[in-house]
Each structure stands twice: as C-alpha cells, then as structure tokens.
Design a protein around this motif. Sequence first.
Motif, PDB file in Angstrom:
ATOM      1  N   TRP A  87       0.835  -1.199   0.000  1.00  0.00           N
ATOM      2  CA  TRP A  87       0.000   0.000   0.000  1.00  0.00           C
ATOM      3  C   TRP A  87       0.871   1.252   0.000  1.00  0.00           C
ATOM      4  CZ3 TRP A  87      -5.028  -0.408  -0.856  1.00  0.00           C
ATOM      5  CH2 TRP A  87      -5.677  -1.600  -0.530  1.00  0.00           C
ATOM      6  N   GLU A  88       0.445   2.270  -0.696  1.00  0.00           N
ATOM      7  CA  GLU A  88       1.151   3.542  -0.733  1.00  0.00           C
ATOM      8  C   GLU A  88       1.282   4.146   0.661  1.00  0.00           C
ATOM      9  OE1 GLU A  88       1.017   7.453  -3.542  1.00  0.00           O
ATOM     10  OE2 GLU A  88      -0.884   6.894  -2.594  1.00  0.00           O
ATOM     11  N   ASN A 112       1.629  -6.965  -9.359  1.00  0.00           N
ATOM     12  CA  ASN A 112       0.716  -6.346 -10.325  1.00  0.00           C
ATOM     13  C   ASN A 112       0.046  -5.076  -9.798  1.00  0.00           C
ATOM     14  OD1 ASN A 112       1.406  -8.488 -11.947  1.00  0.00           O
ATOM     15  ND2 ASN A 112      -0.685  -9.083 -12.427  1.00  0.00           N
ATOM     16  N   ALA A 113       0.087  -4.846  -8.499  1.00  0.00           N
ATOM     17  CA  ALA A 113      -0.547  -3.645  -7.935  1.00  0.00           C
ATOM     18  C   ALA A 113       0.345  -2.416  -8.041  1.00  0.00           C
ATOM     19  CB  ALA A 113      -0.901  -3.878  -6.472  1.00  0.00           C
ATOM     20  N   MET A 114       1.649  -2.623  -8.167  1.00  0.00           N
ATOM     21  CA  MET A 114       2.575  -1.497  -8.135  1.00  0.00           C
ATOM     22  C   MET A 114       2.259  -0.498  -9.249  1.00  0.00           C
ATOM     23  SD  MET A 114       4.368  -2.169  -5.476  1.00  0.00           S
ATOM     24  CE  MET A 114       2.835  -2.870  -4.894  1.00  0.00           C
ATOM     25  N   HIS A 116      -0.407   1.395  -9.396  1.00  0.00           N
ATOM     26  CA  HIS A 116      -1.840   1.685  -9.487  1.00  0.00           C
ATOM     27  C   HIS A 116      -2.257   2.573  -8.314  1.00  0.00           C
ATOM     28  CE1 HIS A 116      -2.687  -1.027 -12.834  1.00  0.00           C
ATOM     29  NE2 HIS A 116      -1.788  -1.835 -12.288  1.00  0.00           N
ATOM     30  N   THR A 117      -3.390   3.211  -8.431  1.00  0.00           N
ATOM     31  CA  THR A 117      -3.902   4.097  -7.392  1.00  0.00           C
ATOM     32  C   THR A 117      -3.924   3.382  -6.045  1.00  0.00           C
ATOM     33  OG1 THR A 117      -5.280   5.211  -9.021  1.00  0.00           O
ATOM     34  CG2 THR A 117      -5.868   5.541  -6.713  1.00  0.00           C
ATOM     35  N   LYS A 118      -3.407   4.057  -5.018  1.00  0.00           N
ATOM     36  CA  LYS A 118      -3.333   3.600  -3.626  1.00  0.00           C
ATOM     37  C   LYS A 118      -2.210   2.592  -3.367  1.00  0.00           C
ATOM     38  CE  LYS A 118      -8.130   4.561  -2.523  1.00  0.00           C
ATOM     39  NZ  LYS A 118      -9.375   4.093  -2.001  1.00  0.00           N
ATOM     40  N   TRP A 119      -1.433   2.268  -4.394  1.00  0.00           N
ATOM     41  CA  TRP A 119      -0.332   1.315  -4.241  1.00  0.00           C
ATOM     42  C   TRP A 119       0.986   2.046  -4.468  1.00  0.00           C
ATOM     43  CZ3 TRP A 119      -1.989  -3.081  -2.241  1.00  0.00           C
ATOM     44  CH2 TRP A 119      -3.320  -3.419  -2.447  1.00  0.00           C
ATOM     45  N   MET A 120       2.069   1.480  -3.964  1.00  0.00           N
ATOM     46  CA  MET A 120       3.381   2.064  -4.180  1.00  0.00           C
ATOM     47  C   MET A 120       3.741   2.024  -5.664  1.00  0.00           C
ATOM     48  SD  MET A 120       5.854   0.582  -1.244  1.00  0.00           S
ATOM     49  CE  MET A 120       5.108  -0.099   0.232  1.00  0.00           C
ATOM     50  N   THR A 121       4.663   2.905  -6.034  1.00  0.00           N
ATOM     51  CA  THR A 121       5.256   2.851  -7.363  1.00  0.00           C
ATOM     52  C   THR A 121       6.572   2.076  -7.251  1.00  0.00           C
ATOM     53  OG1 THR A 121       6.557   4.855  -7.068  1.00  0.00           O
ATOM     54  CG2 THR A 121       4.292   5.128  -7.920  1.00  0.00           C
ATOM     55  N   TRP A 122       7.105   1.684  -8.384  1.00  0.00           N
ATOM     56  CA  TRP A 122       8.399   1.003  -8.361  1.00  0.00           C
ATOM     57  C   TRP A 122       9.488   1.942  -7.860  1.00  0.00           C
ATOM     58  CZ3 TRP A 122       8.453  -3.859  -7.881  1.00  0.00           C
ATOM     59  CH2 TRP A 122       7.507  -4.665  -8.511  1.00  0.00           C
ATOM     60  N   HIS A 138       4.789 -11.227  -2.638  1.00  0.00           N
ATOM     61  CA  HIS A 138       3.480 -11.529  -2.037  1.00  0.00           C
ATOM     62  C   HIS A 138       2.501 -11.952  -3.147  1.00  0.00           C
ATOM     63  CE1 HIS A 138       0.790 -11.348   1.360  1.00  0.00           C
ATOM     64  NE2 HIS A 138       0.066 -10.343   0.905  1.00  0.00           N
ATOM     65  N   THR A 139       3.037 -12.581  -4.184  1.00  0.00           N
ATOM     66  CA  THR A 139       2.357 -13.041  -5.396  1.00  0.00           C
ATOM     67  C   THR A 139       2.214 -11.922  -6.420  1.00  0.00           C
ATOM     68  OG1 THR A 139       0.029 -12.670  -4.781  1.00  0.00           O
ATOM     69  CG2 THR A 139       1.009 -14.793  -4.126  1.00  0.00           C
ATOM     70  N   LYS A 140       1.668 -12.279  -7.583  1.00  0.00           N
ATOM     71  CA  LYS A 140       1.451 -11.282  -8.640  1.00  0.00           C
ATOM     72  C   LYS A 140       0.139 -10.534  -8.437  1.00  0.00           C
ATOM     73  CE  LYS A 140       2.390 -11.861 -13.012  1.00  0.00           C
ATOM     74  NZ  LYS A 140       2.439 -12.436 -14.368  1.00  0.00           N
ATOM     75  N   THR A 141      -0.948 -11.282  -8.179  1.00  0.00           N
ATOM     76  CA  THR A 141      -2.283 -10.661  -8.157  1.00  0.00           C
ATOM     77  C   THR A 141      -3.003 -10.794  -6.816  1.00  0.00           C
ATOM     78  OG1 THR A 141      -3.397 -12.652  -8.977  1.00  0.00           O
ATOM     79  CG2 THR A 141      -2.557 -11.101 -10.639  1.00  0.00           C
ATOM     80  N   HIS A 142      -2.334 -11.368  -5.804  1.00  0.00           N
ATOM     81  CA  HIS A 142      -2.905 -11.536  -4.470  1.00  0.00           C
ATOM     82  C   HIS A 142      -4.118 -12.480  -4.463  1.00  0.00           C
ATOM     83  CE1 HIS A 142      -4.062 -10.426  -0.353  1.00  0.00           C
ATOM     84  NE2 HIS A 142      -2.871  -9.873  -0.251  1.00  0.00           N
TER      85      HIS A 142
END
Length: 178
Positions: A87-88, A112-114, A116-122, A138-142
């Motif tokens: 999470w961001e 896959n969340a990186m 996206h809105t509300k998630w950290m960036t690389w 923590h997996t690709k897609t949770h």
Amino acid sequence: KNNVEASSVPQTTLAHVIVYHSVRPIYEGMPEDVHLFTVSPEVFESQIKYLKDSGYNVVPLGDLVLASEGKIILPSKPVAITFDDGWENQYVYAFPILKKYNATATFFIFSNAMGHTKWMTWDMVREMQNAGMTIGSHTKTHPYLKQITDKAKLDEEIAGSKKIIEAQIGREVSLFAY
C-alpha cells in the motif's frame, strides 16, 4: 547490526515478528474491515519508539531465517517488522518513521498492484530498498492460492512475481509471504 558467525546449531532465541498492513490516519466512519488492518501513524511511531526504548533490536526478517539455519547469531531481543501488500500509505507514513528510528522492515508486495492508485510505485519500492528496507514477494495478483489447482498458474503467481520484482529492484528476492 552486530551479527557474528554462528555455529552449525540453529539459534533458539525467541524472536518476534510484527506484521502490519496499513499505516494511515484513522477517520470517523472508516469501514470496519479497513480499520481492523490499520494503525495510525501516531500509534505506529509510538510502537517503534517503544521497541527502541525497551532495548529491542529491529532486524531484517531474513536475519531470522539465517539464525534459524545457524548462520548468524541475532542480537538480544530481536524483532522483525513486516508489511503486506505494498500500500502507498506504508511508504507515506511508515517508511519515514522507520528511517527516523533507524529501523528496518520487510515489505511484501504483490507485483501487479505497483503503480496503481493507492499502491506504491516502483520508484518508491526502490527508494525503500536503497534505504535498507527488504522487499519480498506476495504473489502477482494476491489470489487465494489454495484455490489454484493449475500448477502453471500457481508457479506464475509465485515465481512470476519474484521475477518481476527482481527485474524492478535489481536484487534477488529471497522472501515470500502468503
């Protein structure tokens, strides 16, 4: 870190692992399922300060693994801090507090969340890693892994995430949380 080489006998020192999901301001009307996994920045800072003031040594989670394999000896009162999901708010609120108290943590991200809105960036992930934080998979897609019966899909979730993260951070990912 005051680690020294250990004997071939695994260490039996008790170590604690504290797992967090979200560190962000708590607000009136916050959904209960969100509130359940959230601590405020003030509470998080008081917990990290308590650990430091009480003589706990915040160590990377990987050190607990190495100690269990008899490869290092942990300092007294070891504790590892982990975060799930990526999470961001972990970057915005927890990361500055960890730096303030010279503490480390392991951030388990699902790739896959990186970005996206509300998630950290690389870029955020790399900055944290460069500041001494550990990045784990923590997996690709949770997904709920127990429900995946296709071995190729399961491998893609686990090994695929590791490969993506390694390509982004330029280091081997040796820890996985599920």
